[in-house]
Design a protein around this motif. Structure first.
Motif, PDB file in Angstrom:
ATOM      1  N   HIS A  56       0.831  -1.258  -0.037  1.00  0.00           N
ATOM      2  CA  HIS A  56       0.112   0.141  -0.044  1.00  0.00           C
ATOM      3  C   HIS A  56       0.995   1.200  -0.024  1.00  0.00           C
ATOM      4  O   HIS A  56       0.615   2.403   0.656  1.00  0.00           O
ATOM      5  N   GLU A 101       1.378   6.097  -4.291  1.00  0.00           N
ATOM      6  CA  GLU A 101       0.239   7.047  -4.709  1.00  0.00           C
ATOM      7  C   GLU A 101      -0.043   6.897  -6.353  1.00  0.00           C
ATOM      8  O   GLU A 101      -1.224   6.982  -6.604  1.00  0.00           O
ATOM      9  N   HIS A 102       1.045   7.219  -7.186  1.00  0.00           N
ATOM     10  CA  HIS A 102       1.015   7.002  -8.433  1.00  0.00           C
ATOM     11  C   HIS A 102       2.333   6.534  -9.186  1.00  0.00           C
ATOM     12  O   HIS A 102       3.284   6.722  -8.611  1.00  0.00           O
ATOM     13  N   LYS A 112       2.943   7.119  -0.872  1.00  0.00           N
ATOM     14  CA  LYS A 112       2.128   7.608   0.061  1.00  0.00           C
ATOM     15  C   LYS A 112       2.795   8.158   0.983  1.00  0.00           C
ATOM     16  O   LYS A 112       2.288   9.174   1.855  1.00  0.00           O
ATOM     17  N   ASP A 113       4.141   7.925   1.332  1.00  0.00           N
ATOM     18  CA  ASP A 113       4.912   8.508   2.314  1.00  0.00           C
ATOM     19  C   ASP A 113       5.718   9.907   1.946  1.00  0.00           C
ATOM     20  O   ASP A 113       6.246  10.457   2.545  1.00  0.00           O
TER      21      ASP A 113
END
Length: 273
Positions: free
Chosen positions: A206, A209-210, A228-229
């Motif tokens: 997970h 993000e992209h 995402k981090d």
């Protein structure tokens, strides 16, 4: 059930069922003149000329050039093949002293059982997390099997580590993995770099993000994604002759920092999530 349309089937045939047509890189010694001076020597009587190991690249290219026509096949009944076993004691001395202590000369020659010719077709140096010297390589071999009269082409890949000794650069570690040509086109997602990144770093961890468009440079594939981090990631793959993408390095860049090599293990850290 997983099905492919005709266009996908044709693409699979091109990617997975076609052998390499790349030129050989290990062509530095093509005449008898080089081998003549080693003709009557055993492995512990040989000293590698210093000019052959001045740089890591020289060491690897000269090593495989010596092994190009080394032969350790089963009896073919057609006389001498290449330089027969003459190259083996020379090539053995391209290994570091510590490596030789772990791998005897007899064990070393046994690694080439069934092989009659070796072409180095891919070689790429890439960063090592321990600041060592490391290469990815792929070879094309002509092999024979006991009980069969015909020879066939085989493909293998692996990684080579080198260190600097007093006499020059030497191979300190090396592995060889034989390639399979039937599993990739019929089974599994883990032969394709883009899918590997999507599954392991996206669905398992997970983290994605992209994903950015893949950058391809000959047989090296760089896949970037924004995490995402807030950090950016680059996963580097090497494309094998059997069509499979092999992950060889990972990098992470947070903000304005420089790219740093990392060692993420989605199989252990995320697969059970």
């Amino acid at each position: 059930m997983f099905r492919l349309n005709q266009k996908d089937i044709e693409a699979y045939h091109q990617r997975y069922f076609r052998p390499s047509c790349l030129r050989a890189l290990n062509l530095r010694f093509s005449t008898w003149d080089f081998f003549a001076s080693f003709y009557d020597k055993i492995h512990d009587q040989i000293k590698v000329p210093p000019q052959l190991t001045l740089t890591p690249e020289d060491t690897v290219l000269n090593y495989f050039s010596i092994l190009r026509e080394a032969e350790n096949m089963y009896d073919r009944g057609c006389g001498t093949i290449g330089q027969a076993k003459l190259p083996f004691p020379i090539a053995y001395n391209f290994l570091s002293q510590e490596y030789q202590n772990k791998l005897s000369y007899k064990e070393y020659v046994h690694l080439f059982s069934g092989i009659g010719h070796t072409s180095l077709i891919k070689l790429c140096r890439f960063p090592d997390r321990k600041r060592g010297i490391r290469f990815f390589y792929e070879i094309e071999t002509i092999e024979g099997a006991e009980g069969k009269k015909a020879e066939y082409f085989g493909y293998s890949y692996g990684f080579i580590s080198l260190l600097k000794e007093q006499e020059g650069f030497r191979i300190s570690e090396m592995n060889r993995i034989e390639e399979d040509f039937l599993c990739a086109p019929y089974h599994g997602w883990n032969h394709d770099g883009e899918t590997v990144v999507d599954v392991k770093y996206g669905h398992w961890c997970h983290l994605i993000e992209h994903i950015y468009p893949t950058i391809r440079n000959e047989y090296i594939k760089s896949i970037y994604f924004h995490g995402k981090d807030g950090a950016d990631y680059c996963i580097i793959f090497a494309l094998l002759t059997n069509g499979t993408d092999i992950e060889i390095a990972q990098f992470r860049k947070a903000g304005n920092e420089e790219w740093k090599q990392v060692h993420m293990m989605p199989e252990e850290d995320c697969a059970g999530e």
